[in-house]
Design an enzyme around this catalytic site. Structure first.
Site, PDB file in Angstrom:
ATOM      1  N   ASP A   1      -9.799  -5.023  -4.316  1.00  0.00           N
ATOM      2  CA  ASP A   1      -9.204  -3.923  -3.452  1.00  0.00           C
ATOM      3  C   ASP A   1     -10.143  -2.783  -3.389  1.00  0.00           C
ATOM      4  O   ASP A   1     -10.025  -2.363  -4.491  1.00  0.00           O
ATOM      5  CB  ASP A   1      -7.852  -3.900  -3.788  1.00  0.00           C
ATOM      6  CG  ASP A   1      -7.064  -3.001  -2.677  1.00  0.00           C
ATOM      7  OD1 ASP A   1      -7.691  -2.291  -2.044  1.00  0.00           O
ATOM      8  OD2 ASP A   1      -5.756  -3.067  -3.053  1.00  0.00           O
TER       9      ASP A   1
ATOM     10  N   SER B   1       0.821  -1.085   0.136  1.00  0.00           N
ATOM     11  CA  SER B   1      -0.042   0.052  -0.094  1.00  0.00           C
ATOM     12  C   SER B   1       0.889   1.231  -0.084  1.00  0.00           C
ATOM     13  O   SER B   1       1.729   1.350  -0.863  1.00  0.00           O
ATOM     14  CB  SER B   1      -0.952  -0.073   1.256  1.00  0.00           C
ATOM     15  OG  SER B   1      -1.966   1.001   1.151  1.00  0.00           O
TER      16      SER B   1
ATOM     17  N   HIS C   1      -7.885  -5.595   0.407  1.00  0.00           N
ATOM     18  CA  HIS C   1      -6.607  -4.799   0.317  1.00  0.00           C
ATOM     19  C   HIS C   1      -5.334  -5.443   1.169  1.00  0.00           C
ATOM     20  O   HIS C   1      -4.122  -5.112   0.777  1.00  0.00           O
ATOM     21  CB  HIS C   1      -6.711  -3.335   0.970  1.00  0.00           C
ATOM     22  CG  HIS C   1      -5.897  -2.528   0.988  1.00  0.00           C
ATOM     23  ND1 HIS C   1      -5.165  -1.993  -0.182  1.00  0.00           N
ATOM     24  CD2 HIS C   1      -5.214  -1.682   2.023  1.00  0.00           C
ATOM     25  CE1 HIS C   1      -4.118  -1.167   0.148  1.00  0.00           C
ATOM     26  NE2 HIS C   1      -4.294  -1.248   1.440  1.00  0.00           N
TER      27      HIS C   1
END
EC number: 3.1.-.-
Length: 339
Positions: A274, A187, A313
């Site tokens: 995601d 991320s 995610h």
């Protein structure tokens, strides 16, 4: 209900709606006038989850073969580090001190430097589960909280986060001998990872591979695509109100530019479902990297995870295919020589 009662209810509802509308209009101006707010929303370092854990005791999170260190990248900056040794050393590691863990980096096991995303700490649940998976596969896992996160001391910034990562990488290399060192970013950590690897390649000390999990192209595109931006996406002047303050804070995390200057193998992992970093941003980054001249002598691979799997995610670590993916990408030799 009487006519007077209906009028009173309508008056109260109208008052509430006007307050909501006023707040909706005021927030963009507040962010523009106080760009530091946007920086805090990008980093979310003040969100410390899970709560009430002692980062000095990774064993409380089920990491009984992990040592907690503190390193000092710069004056007045201290960062907390966890070093998890390969699971095959679980029993041997019991009761060992920091010196033993540092010496262990010179063993014949490869090392993964893990760079986490925003919010939380190095003790986040999904992060801990990934450390366990990687440790079970025979890797050392070294991770840390950037300045301003967890129990690390300092003020967050893109430059500072990148420098912290560089310091930890150099610390690992000074102890790991000829063992492969891989960098894994997740991320927001993918932005730190590409910043770091670009710098390492420019000084001709690249890592042995770069793994990006749920990456974006650059922070402006990610902010525009983030679910929190949905209610303002079509607000007049969206870029000026919301995106320009990010840039004015010196926050770019330009993965799309960095990959053009990286010379090492690259693996991108992204789940189709995601909800935080849209899948198409990961695909777009791959499409930028794959034809880049800097990768002409290296592998560049994109692995999608179907939405039916529900990895979203931060749950790619759950994939039963992950060990095979890593083994095939990173090469079997360094893992096979352990057994």
């Amino acid at each position: 209900m009487t006519l007077r009662g209906r009028k009173g209810l309508w008056f109260r509802l109208r008052k509430i709606l006007l307050c909501i509308l006023g707040l909706y209009v005021a927030i963009p101006f507040l962010i523009k006038l106080c760009p530091g707010i946007q920086a805090k929303l990008i980093f979310l370092n003040f969100v410390r989850v899970p709560y009430f854990i002692d980062l000095k005791k990774p064993q409380d999170q089920g990491l009984n073969h992990t040592c907690n260190y503190y390193l000092q990248p710069e004056e007045d900056v201290t960062i907390g580090v966890w070093h998890t040794v390969p699971a095959v050393w679980w029993k041997t590691a019991q009761g060992k001190d920091q010196m033993w863990y540092e010496d262990a980096l010179a063993s014949s096991h490869p090392v993964i430097l893990y760079l986490h995303g925003n919010a939380g700490t190095r003790g986040g649940d999904h992060r801990v589960e990934l450390y366990k998976v990687l440790s079970s596969l025979g890797y050392h896992v070294v991770t840390f909280d950037y300045r301003g996160w967890g129990d690390s001391v300092g003020t967050p910034s893109e430059r500072g986060m990148t420098y912290d990562a560089l310091h930890v990488f150099d610390w690992i290399k000074a102890r790991s001998g000829d063992n492969p060192v891989y960098i894994w970013g997740h991320s927001l950590g993918t932005g730190v990872a590409t910043n770091l690897v670009r710098r390492l390649c420019e000084r001709e000390t690249p890592p042995d591979a770069l793994i990006l999990e749920s990456p974006f192209t650059n922070i402006r595109e990610e902010a525009k695509s983030h679910p929190f931006s949905v209610i303002y996406r079509y607000f007049p002047g969206f870029d000026w109100f919301f995106l320009d303050p990010i840039t004015s804070n010196g926050i770019k995390f330009a993965n799309d530019e960095n990959v053009k200057h990286i010379s090492c193998s690259l693996l991108i992992l992204h789940a189709e479902d995601d909800p935080v970093v849209p899948f198409q941003l990961g695909r777009k980054l791959y499409n930028i990297a794959a034809p880049s001249r800097s990768f002409r002598d290296f592998k560049v691979q994109f692995i999608p995870f179907h939405s039916d799997l529900g990895y979203r995610h931060k749950y790619i670590y759950k994939s039963p295919e992950l060990p095979r993916i890593l083994r095939e990408f990173l090469g079997k030799s360094e893992l096979e020589r352990q057994h």
